[in-house]
Design a protein around this motif. Structure first.
Motif, mmCIF file in Angstrom:
data_model
loop_
_atom_site.group_PDB
_atom_site.id
_atom_site.type_symbol
_atom_site.label_atom_id
_atom_site.label_comp_id
_atom_site.label_asym_id
_atom_site.label_seq_id
_atom_site.Cartn_x
_atom_site.Cartn_y
_atom_site.Cartn_z
ATOM 1 N N UNK A 11 11.678 -8.251 -8.188
ATOM 2 C CA UNK A 11 10.424 -9.179 -8.624
ATOM 3 C C UNK A 11 9.370 -8.889 -8.273
ATOM 4 N N UNK A 12 9.110 -8.536 -6.710
ATOM 5 C CA UNK A 12 7.203 -7.883 -6.939
ATOM 6 C C UNK A 12 7.322 -6.669 -7.312
ATOM 7 N N UNK A 13 8.381 -5.738 -7.129
ATOM 8 C CA UNK A 13 8.417 -4.653 -7.291
ATOM 9 C C UNK A 13 7.874 -4.488 -8.783
ATOM 10 N N UNK A 14 8.335 -5.381 -9.880
ATOM 11 C CA UNK A 14 8.433 -5.242 -11.562
ATOM 12 C C UNK A 14 6.835 -5.781 -11.540
ATOM 13 N N UNK A 15 6.765 -6.355 -10.559
ATOM 14 C CA UNK A 15 5.219 -7.517 -11.151
ATOM 15 C C UNK A 15 4.152 -6.877 -10.194
ATOM 16 N N UNK A 16 3.874 -6.029 -9.429
ATOM 17 C CA UNK A 16 3.336 -4.953 -8.666
ATOM 18 C C UNK A 16 2.024 -3.994 -9.607
ATOM 19 N N UNK A 17 1.060 -4.124 -9.056
ATOM 20 C CA UNK A 17 0.186 -3.271 -9.319
ATOM 21 C C UNK A 17 -0.326 -2.739 -8.544
ATOM 22 N N UNK A 18 -0.317 -0.818 -8.429
ATOM 23 C CA UNK A 18 -0.138 0.136 -7.645
ATOM 24 C C UNK A 18 -2.118 -0.008 -7.252
ATOM 25 N N UNK A 19 -2.498 0.639 -6.074
ATOM 26 C CA UNK A 19 -3.656 0.682 -6.003
ATOM 27 C C UNK A 19 -4.203 1.242 -4.965
ATOM 28 N N UNK A 20 -5.315 2.068 -5.199
ATOM 29 C CA UNK A 20 -5.352 3.678 -4.678
ATOM 30 C C UNK A 20 -7.533 3.801 -5.292
ATOM 31 N N UNK A 21 -7.389 3.155 -3.646
ATOM 32 C CA UNK A 21 -9.628 3.699 -3.845
ATOM 33 C C UNK A 21 -9.962 3.788 -3.198
ATOM 34 N N UNK A 22 -11.051 4.714 -3.253
ATOM 35 C CA UNK A 22 -11.614 5.354 -2.276
ATOM 36 C C UNK A 22 -13.005 4.680 -2.452
ATOM 37 N N UNK A 23 -13.885 5.086 -0.649
ATOM 38 C CA UNK A 23 -15.585 4.831 -0.901
ATOM 39 C C UNK A 23 -15.923 5.396 -0.256
ATOM 40 N N UNK A 24 -16.913 6.359 0.417
ATOM 41 C CA UNK A 24 -17.192 6.078 1.678
ATOM 42 C C UNK A 24 -16.469 6.548 3.017
ATOM 43 N N UNK A 25 -15.348 7.404 3.455
ATOM 44 C CA UNK A 25 -14.861 7.637 3.826
ATOM 45 C C UNK A 25 -13.480 6.274 3.460
ATOM 46 N N UNK A 26 -13.508 5.371 3.261
ATOM 47 C CA UNK A 26 -12.420 4.503 3.232
ATOM 48 C C UNK A 26 -11.527 4.857 2.321
#
Length: 618
Positions: A224-239
């Motif tokens: 269920x987590x796999x079906x309802x998960x949103x991909x997160x991929x963001x960068x800012x100032x070296x993080x």
């Protein structure tokens, strides 16, 4: 009493109390050592909750014979490299286990056996019992290289600590949770866990990257987590923040399904958890918590991992930057989800249906409500009920003119099976077919049906429009007839006054008023006749905990939500067909419309296959 040096055995036991507070702590240290050694497969065994026996075996690089004796000495490590001057920078930590106390600390309170082999060499073993080490000796080792650490009778040398251990079952569960966290952080490593001789977890190695990480998370948190998960991929100032976060409608009753990792290290941090709460503040009730597995990668110089002996807490050089990255990345992902709701909503709806055999022929005698009547012999594929014949023309509140203009309802008959297929069927929420009990809109899609809660859906639409208006201009303020003085702790008052500029942008005008006091001249008009004393104290508490004025922004959000609730379509109002379709189209175009302001779903989608299962067609 004169000052004395403690005996080495006592020093080691003190260190053991800091590093290894329970069996799960010993497992954590040994597993992190294996990962640092380049292991691709790690096997963990634990008996009697880890108090009787712990085994951690890996296929890493191993330890050469001449370094085995050093491996069990305090402050000896292969993970810190001195510079040309011989100094070691404890802020440049690129490994997981950088402290030198793990093996000697465990050996000082237990019976420890360390067997290792490097590539192309014979295996050797060293044993430590209650802090006393024996000389290395030849040993048998199954693999071509790696290490095998066996710990027996943990804390036998410190009987007092045994009194504070929980039950064997509770300690075993803690070990299992620790292995799961390590497995989440390192999807490219295979993990096997056995408790009391019974295999409880077997995870194959996954490819490094987003897809492999999601498969690993699905294996641990459920499909269920796999079906309802949103991909997160963001960068800012070296993080860089990556990972997955659940949809708001896939929420939990506690924060146990929030997993945070900093440079591959599982951590528990109030700042990070507070940032997650802030990102979901608009979408969840206060007693609901999102599911998330977030991975923060940054230069080791920007984070101090040495603030806790067990390395479960960290301190960031720029906490505001970290919090802003987390909140921004999560809100960006939630906005990209659009009107999407979790798949568990449909599953819960289906579980509420009960099939009944032997129902008499003909239409039921349910309450159709005003203006709704059953239509016997209605054409297949079209509504058996029509809910708009008596609807009053008008414009749906909160929708723009282009999408919400409503034409007078016609009295056209129900279309026949030969009628052309409406193009709206191919839209995500389909075309409205009926309104039930003046509350729920039934829409037909290309491959199923959608049931919409009209009040909850329109409440979200109005709320999002109100937020946009707030973002477009300054918040309207109201001056207090008599400025109010709020007494605070001097440190709290200084903290609040230091953020006066940011608070002014939210409509709260304050100024210092002597030592430990704040004078409030204006408050946000949206708050009405609010409790100024309580508001300022809540802001001060939030600034102390999260360095952000969450109380004020959350109160504004709550007020917006309350106003949106009163300004939205109420349950029980009969809608025309154009009004219902206008609502569906606006939902498709509005972010977060899959849930209302309180985190409840605004619609349930059932696929044709689900309906066929209900009626035994498949």
């Amino acid at each position: 009493m004169p000052i004395r040096r403690l005996p080495p055995e006592t020093v080691n036991r003190i260190a053991a109390g800091e590093v290894v507070d329970r069996p799960a702590g010993a497992v954590k240290e040994l597993v992190e050592n294996a990962i640092d050694a380049g292991a691709t497969a790690i096997e963990v065994q634990a008996d009697d909750g880890g108090l009787g026996r712990i085994l951690v075996a890996d296929d890493g690089r191993g330890i050469p014979r001449d370094e085995l004796a050093l491996a069990i000495e305090r402050h000896a490590t292969s993970k810190l490299e001195p510079d040309d001057a011989g100094d070691v920078d404890l802020l440049r930590i690129y490994t997981l286990g950088f402290r030198g106390e793990a093996l000697p600390s465990i050996g000082s309170v237990a019976r420890l056996s360390l067997t290792a082999r490097t590539a192309g060499q014979e295996a050797w073993a060293v044993r430590v019992e209650g802090g006393a080490a024996a000389d290395p000796a030849p040993a048998a080792f199954a693999g071509p290289h790696g290490a095998r650490v066996e710990v027996r009778d943990l804390f036998y040398a410190t009987p007092a600590r045994l009194k504070f251990m929980k039950s064997a079952r509770a300690e075993a569960m803690a070990i299992s949770e620790e292995i799961k966290r390590q497995a989440m952080a390192h999807e490219a490593v295979a993990f096997t866990l056995s408790l009391d001789g019974r295999p409880t977890l077997r995870l194959p190695a996954e490819p490094a990257g987003d897809e492999g990480r999601l498969r690993r998370l699905a294996a641990l948190l459920g499909r269920d987590f796999e079906a309802n998960a949103l991909l997160i991929d963001q960068s800012r100032e070296g993080l860089r923040l990556s990972g997955y976060a659940g949809l708001p409608t896939y929420s939990r009753g506690n924060a146990a399904h929030q997993f945070l990792f900093v440079n591959g290290r599982p951590v528990k941090d109030r700042l990070l958890h507070g940032a997650i709460r802030g990102a979901y503040a608009d979408f969840l009730a206060r007693d609901r918590h999102p599911a998330a597995a977030l991975f923060l990668d940054l230069d080791p110089l920007l984070v101090d991992c040495n603030v806790h002996p067990a390395k479960t807490e960290v301190r960031f050089r720029d906490p505001a930057l970290v919090r802003g990255l987390i909140v921004g990345a999560l809100r960006h992902a939630l906005a990209g989800a659009g009107h999407r709701a979790s798949t568990t909503v449909a599953a819960d709806a289906l579980s509420g249906f009960t099939a009944h055999a032997g129902v008499s022929a003909g239409l039921g005698t349910g309450d159709w409500g005003p203006g709704r009547a059953g239509t016997a012999g209605a054409a297949p594929g079209w509504s058996g009920w029509t809910g708009w014949e008596t609807a009053t023309p008008g414009t749906l509140p909160g929708l723009n003119d282009r999408s919400a203009r409503v034409e007078p309802a016609s009295q056209s008959p129900v279309p026949s099976p030969q009628s052309p297929r409406p193009a709206e069927l191919d839209l995500p929420l389909g075309v409205a077919r009926a309104q039930l009990h003046g509350t729920y809109i039934v829409a037909q899609t290309a491959d199923g049906l959608v049931v919409v809660d009209q009040h909850a859906a329109h409440e979200r639409l109005v709320y999002e429009r109100m937020k946009a208006q707030m973002a477009a201009g300054a918040v309207t303020r109201q001056a207090l007839l008599t400025p109010e003085v709020v007494e605070l702790d001097p440190a709290e008052a200084d903290r609040v006054v230091a953020r006066a500029g940011e608070l002014a942008a939210l409509g709260l005008i304050i100024e210092p008023f002597g030592g430990g006091a704040v004078l409030v001249r204006e408050t946000p008009a949206l708050l009405g006749d609010c409790d100024v004393q309580g508001l300022i104290r809540d802001v001060a508490d939030d600034l102390a905990e999260h360095d952000a004025a969450l109380a004020l922004t959350e109160r504004l959000a709550e007020v917006c939500g309350t106003m949106a609730c009163h300004g939205s379509v109420r349950a029980g109002r009969v809608l025309s067909a154009p009004e219902m379709n206008a609502l569906l189209r606006q939902m498709e175009a509005t972010p977060h419309s899959g849930q209302c302001n309180h985190g409840r779903p605004t619609y349930v989608e059932l696929k044709l296959g689900d309906l066929e299962k209900l009626f035994g067609r498949r």
